[in-house]
Structure formats: C-alpha cells, structure tokens
Scaffold this motif. Structure first.
Motif, PDB file in Angstrom:
ATOM      1  N   TYR A   1       0.872  -1.179   0.000  1.00 37.92           N
ATOM      2  CA  TYR A   1       0.000   0.000   0.000  1.00 37.92           C
ATOM      3  C   TYR A   1       0.904   1.222   0.000  1.00 37.92           C
ATOM      4  N   ARG A   2       0.392   2.367  -0.435  1.00 40.70           N
ATOM      5  CA  ARG A   2       1.168   3.602  -0.456  1.00 40.70           C
ATOM      6  C   ARG A   2       0.553   4.585   0.529  1.00 40.70           C
ATOM      7  N   LEU A   3       1.344   5.115   1.436  1.00 41.65           N
ATOM      8  CA  LEU A   3       0.922   6.176   2.346  1.00 41.65           C
ATOM      9  C   LEU A   3       1.437   7.487   1.778  1.00 41.65           C
ATOM     10  N   ARG A   4       0.508   8.370   1.447  1.00 43.64           N
ATOM     11  CA  ARG A   4       0.873   9.672   0.877  1.00 43.64           C
ATOM     12  C   ARG A   4       0.377  10.772   1.798  1.00 43.64           C
TER      13      ARG A   4
ATOM     14  N   ASP B   1       5.601   9.899   0.161  1.00 40.91           N
ATOM     15  CA  ASP B   1       4.955   8.778  -0.522  1.00 40.91           C
ATOM     16  C   ASP B   1       5.760   7.532  -0.169  1.00 40.91           C
TER      17      ASP B   1
ATOM     18  N   ILE C   1      -3.519   0.602   7.550  1.00 41.85           N
ATOM     19  CA  ILE C   1      -3.987   1.774   8.296  1.00 41.85           C
ATOM     20  C   ILE C   1      -3.335   1.809   9.672  1.00 41.85           C
TER      21      ILE C   1
ATOM     22  N   ALA D   1       0.119   3.009   9.264  1.00 37.75           N
ATOM     23  CA  ALA D   1       0.115   4.441   8.950  1.00 37.75           C
ATOM     24  C   ALA D   1      -0.100   5.278  10.197  1.00 37.75           C
TER      25      ALA D   1
ATOM     26  N   ILE E   1       2.722  11.874   9.289  1.00 38.23           N
ATOM     27  CA  ILE E   1       1.382  12.337   8.955  1.00 38.23           C
ATOM     28  C   ILE E   1       1.159  13.776   9.391  1.00 38.23           C
TER      29      ILE E   1
ATOM     30  N   ALA F   1      -3.643  12.903   4.721  1.00 37.58           N
ATOM     31  CA  ALA F   1      -2.901  11.662   4.495  1.00 37.58           C
ATOM     32  C   ALA F   1      -3.876  10.675   3.866  1.00 37.58           C
ATOM     33  N   TRP F   2      -3.375   9.814   2.977  1.00 38.30           N
ATOM     34  CA  TRP F   2      -4.245   8.812   2.369  1.00 38.30           C
ATOM     35  C   TRP F   2      -3.439   7.581   2.009  1.00 38.30           C
ATOM     36  N   ILE F   3      -4.162   6.478   1.910  1.00 36.95           N
ATOM     37  CA  ILE F   3      -3.548   5.209   1.517  1.00 36.95           C
ATOM     38  C   ILE F   3      -4.117   4.803   0.170  1.00 36.95           C
TER      39      ILE F   3
END
Length: 83
Positions: free
Chosen positions: A11-14, A30, A42, A45, A52, A60-62
C-alpha cells in the motif's frame, strides 16, 4: 511453481496539503507499507504520526495495490477525520 509464500501487498501512504477549495498539492511524502490487509496498512500508517503531522500537510491517504484511494485522514484546525 510456487513456494507457498505469497508476497505481501504494498500500500502507499501519501501525505500532502489540501487547499480549502479541495485541491490537493503534490505529496510531500509517498511511502510503501507492506501489509496483509488494508486494516493492517492503516494501523501502520497511524503509528507514523510524525510523518502524517509533518509541517505544511493536512491530508494523508492510503492507495491500495490496485492504485485506488482506500483510506483518507483529513486534519482540520481542531480535529482529524478518517474516511
């Protein structure tokens, strides 16, 4: 031939700044998160609070392994809202 061990999805945490009008600036961060599920991604994250809550960010989003936004966290002046 398979080895029996499946690769864990990434998954990507941006993290970025979201303008009041909804426009999201380019991510300042990213990072990949290898996790067996979105729920686990999550959890990882949320342990990265320093990233964050970085200066000049409020969103922040995944992104899931298929490239879809799967979770967001929007920080406002007094609260954070997870979707």
């Amino acid at each position: 031939m398979t080895t029996g061990a499946e690769a864990m999805p990434t998954y990507r945490l941006r993290v970025a700044w979201r303008e009041r009008n909804g426009i999201v600036r380019s991510p300042v961060s990213d990072e990949g998160i290898d996790a067996p599920s979105l729920r686990e991604a999550i959890a990882v994250a949320l342990t990265r609070s320093q990233q964050i809550l970085a200066a000049d960010t409020n969103l922040a989003w995944i992104v899931d392994p298929d490239g879809h936004v799967a979770w967001t966290l929007r920080m406002d002046e007094g609260s954070a809202v997870a979707v």
